[in-house]
Design an enzyme around this catalytic site. Sequence first.
Site, PDB file in Angstrom:
ATOM      1  N   HIS A  12       0.842  -1.201   0.000  1.00  0.00           N
ATOM      2  CA  HIS A  12       0.000   0.000   0.000  1.00  0.00           C
ATOM      3  C   HIS A  12       0.878   1.253   0.000  1.00  0.00           C
ATOM      4  O   HIS A  12       0.663   2.174  -0.797  1.00  0.00           O
ATOM      5  CB  HIS A  12      -0.918  -0.022   1.230  1.00  0.00           C
ATOM      6  CG  HIS A  12      -1.615   1.271   1.513  1.00  0.00           C
ATOM      7  ND1 HIS A  12      -2.941   1.465   1.223  1.00  0.00           N
ATOM      8  CD2 HIS A  12      -1.174   2.440   2.050  1.00  0.00           C
ATOM      9  CE1 HIS A  12      -3.294   2.696   1.570  1.00  0.00           C
ATOM     10  NE2 HIS A  12      -2.227   3.300   2.083  1.00  0.00           N
ATOM     11  N   GLU A  13       1.860   1.280   0.879  1.00  0.00           N
ATOM     12  CA  GLU A  13       2.713   2.476   0.984  1.00  0.00           C
ATOM     13  C   GLU A  13       3.563   2.668  -0.270  1.00  0.00           C
ATOM     14  O   GLU A  13       3.720   3.794  -0.743  1.00  0.00           O
ATOM     15  CB  GLU A  13       3.582   2.400   2.241  1.00  0.00           C
ATOM     16  CG  GLU A  13       2.793   2.428   3.537  1.00  0.00           C
ATOM     17  CD  GLU A  13       1.869   3.635   3.700  1.00  0.00           C
ATOM     18  OE1 GLU A  13       2.166   4.718   3.144  1.00  0.00           O
ATOM     19  OE2 GLU A  13       0.824   3.493   4.373  1.00  0.00           O
ATOM     20  N   HIS A  16       1.731   4.331  -3.209  1.00  0.00           N
ATOM     21  CA  HIS A  16       1.454   5.772  -3.232  1.00  0.00           C
ATOM     22  C   HIS A  16       2.218   6.457  -4.360  1.00  0.00           C
ATOM     23  O   HIS A  16       1.849   7.561  -4.776  1.00  0.00           O
ATOM     24  CB  HIS A  16       1.747   6.425  -1.880  1.00  0.00           C
ATOM     25  CG  HIS A  16       0.606   6.333  -0.926  1.00  0.00           C
ATOM     26  ND1 HIS A  16      -0.594   6.976  -1.141  1.00  0.00           N
ATOM     27  CD2 HIS A  16       0.468   5.657   0.243  1.00  0.00           C
ATOM     28  CE1 HIS A  16      -1.414   6.710  -0.148  1.00  0.00           C
ATOM     29  NE2 HIS A  16      -0.808   5.895   0.707  1.00  0.00           N
ATOM     30  N   GLU A  71      -5.974   6.871  -0.949  1.00  0.00           N
ATOM     31  CA  GLU A  71      -5.896   5.704  -0.069  1.00  0.00           C
ATOM     32  C   GLU A  71      -6.695   4.531  -0.633  1.00  0.00           C
ATOM     33  O   GLU A  71      -6.274   3.377  -0.513  1.00  0.00           O
ATOM     34  CB  GLU A  71      -6.375   6.066   1.335  1.00  0.00           C
ATOM     35  CG  GLU A  71      -5.566   7.164   2.003  1.00  0.00           C
ATOM     36  CD  GLU A  71      -4.102   6.807   2.212  1.00  0.00           C
ATOM     37  OE1 GLU A  71      -3.760   5.607   2.295  1.00  0.00           O
ATOM     38  OE2 GLU A  71      -3.292   7.756   2.313  1.00  0.00           O
ATOM     39  N   ASP A  75      -5.153   0.941  -1.342  1.00  0.00           N
ATOM     40  CA  ASP A  75      -5.678  -0.269  -0.686  1.00  0.00           C
ATOM     41  C   ASP A  75      -5.873  -1.378  -1.715  1.00  0.00           C
ATOM     42  O   ASP A  75      -5.476  -2.529  -1.486  1.00  0.00           O
ATOM     43  CB  ASP A  75      -6.999   0.019   0.024  1.00  0.00           C
ATOM     44  CG  ASP A  75      -6.832   0.774   1.331  1.00  0.00           C
ATOM     45  OD1 ASP A  75      -5.704   0.830   1.861  1.00  0.00           O
ATOM     46  OD2 ASP A  75      -7.853   1.306   1.817  1.00  0.00           O
ATOM     47  N   HIS A 137      -8.576   8.334   4.924  1.00  0.00           N
ATOM     48  CA  HIS A 137      -8.875   6.932   4.645  1.00  0.00           C
ATOM     49  C   HIS A 137     -10.380   6.703   4.715  1.00  0.00           C
ATOM     50  O   HIS A 137     -11.065   7.333   5.514  1.00  0.00           O
ATOM     51  CB  HIS A 137      -8.210   6.014   5.676  1.00  0.00           C
ATOM     52  CG  HIS A 137      -6.727   6.118   5.687  1.00  0.00           C
ATOM     53  ND1 HIS A 137      -6.066   7.079   6.420  1.00  0.00           N
ATOM     54  CD2 HIS A 137      -5.773   5.395   5.065  1.00  0.00           C
ATOM     55  CE1 HIS A 137      -4.759   6.929   6.244  1.00  0.00           C
ATOM     56  NE2 HIS A 137      -4.560   5.914   5.425  1.00  0.00           N
ATOM     57  N   ARG A 143     -12.510  -0.069   3.415  1.00  0.00           N
ATOM     58  CA  ARG A 143     -11.156  -0.390   2.950  1.00  0.00           C
ATOM     59  C   ARG A 143     -11.126  -1.860   2.532  1.00  0.00           C
ATOM     60  O   ARG A 143     -10.462  -2.228   1.572  1.00  0.00           O
ATOM     61  CB  ARG A 143     -10.127  -0.117   4.049  1.00  0.00           C
ATOM     62  CG  ARG A 143     -10.018   1.367   4.392  1.00  0.00           C
ATOM     63  CD  ARG A 143      -8.916   1.644   5.347  1.00  0.00           C
ATOM     64  NE  ARG A 143      -7.659   1.656   4.599  1.00  0.00           N
ATOM     65  CZ  ARG A 143      -6.503   2.002   5.130  1.00  0.00           C
ATOM     66  NH1 ARG A 143      -6.421   2.363   6.397  1.00  0.00           N
ATOM     67  NH2 ARG A 143      -5.409   1.988   4.395  1.00  0.00           N
TER      68      ARG A 143
END
Length: 175
Positions: A12-13, A16, A71, A75, A137, A143
């Site tokens: 996920h990070e 970005h 986000e 996800d 988020h 999510r």
Amino acid sequence: MNFARIGMIIAHEIMHAFDSTTILTQNDKSSGEAMELDVKKYTSRRDCFIEQYSGFMWKGYEISTTKTLRENICDSLGLQLSYQAYLTDRENHKNKELALPGLQLNHKQIFFLGFAQMWCEKIADGAAKERIAKDAHSPNMFRVIGAVQNSPEFADVFHCPLGSPMNPYTKCKIF
């Protein structure tokens, strides 16, 4: 479960770098030139996430699809990449995984269960309004729902009929 939880967060990070804000402003590090990008295609794919999440209501509040867009994209991408990494690891190691006692689930289903379980929460109704207003988020349940709705693998391992809530005809993806 580690791939589903920690793997998803790491992916996920990393993703970005490809979210709705970052990808449209990237420059080639060696030349400083704007990277070639099919903006029209990207915008269409990004808009799919906006449309998908605009249908979600939480405790009587609409989710701000523009505020949560980055986000939401990450996800879905994080789940997709962590699942692929999990399958690759299983293939490379061919290790025998023990079943969880009392569950009649296969290992692929347990992966998605681990992902969903990570986002379990109980939140007071009064805190929901503030969270919707301030958090970038989506609420945790979305999510999960949003990411798995975009996962053909989820639909496959749980045998969700095409067109059902967890296997919609339209699945959002960036790449």
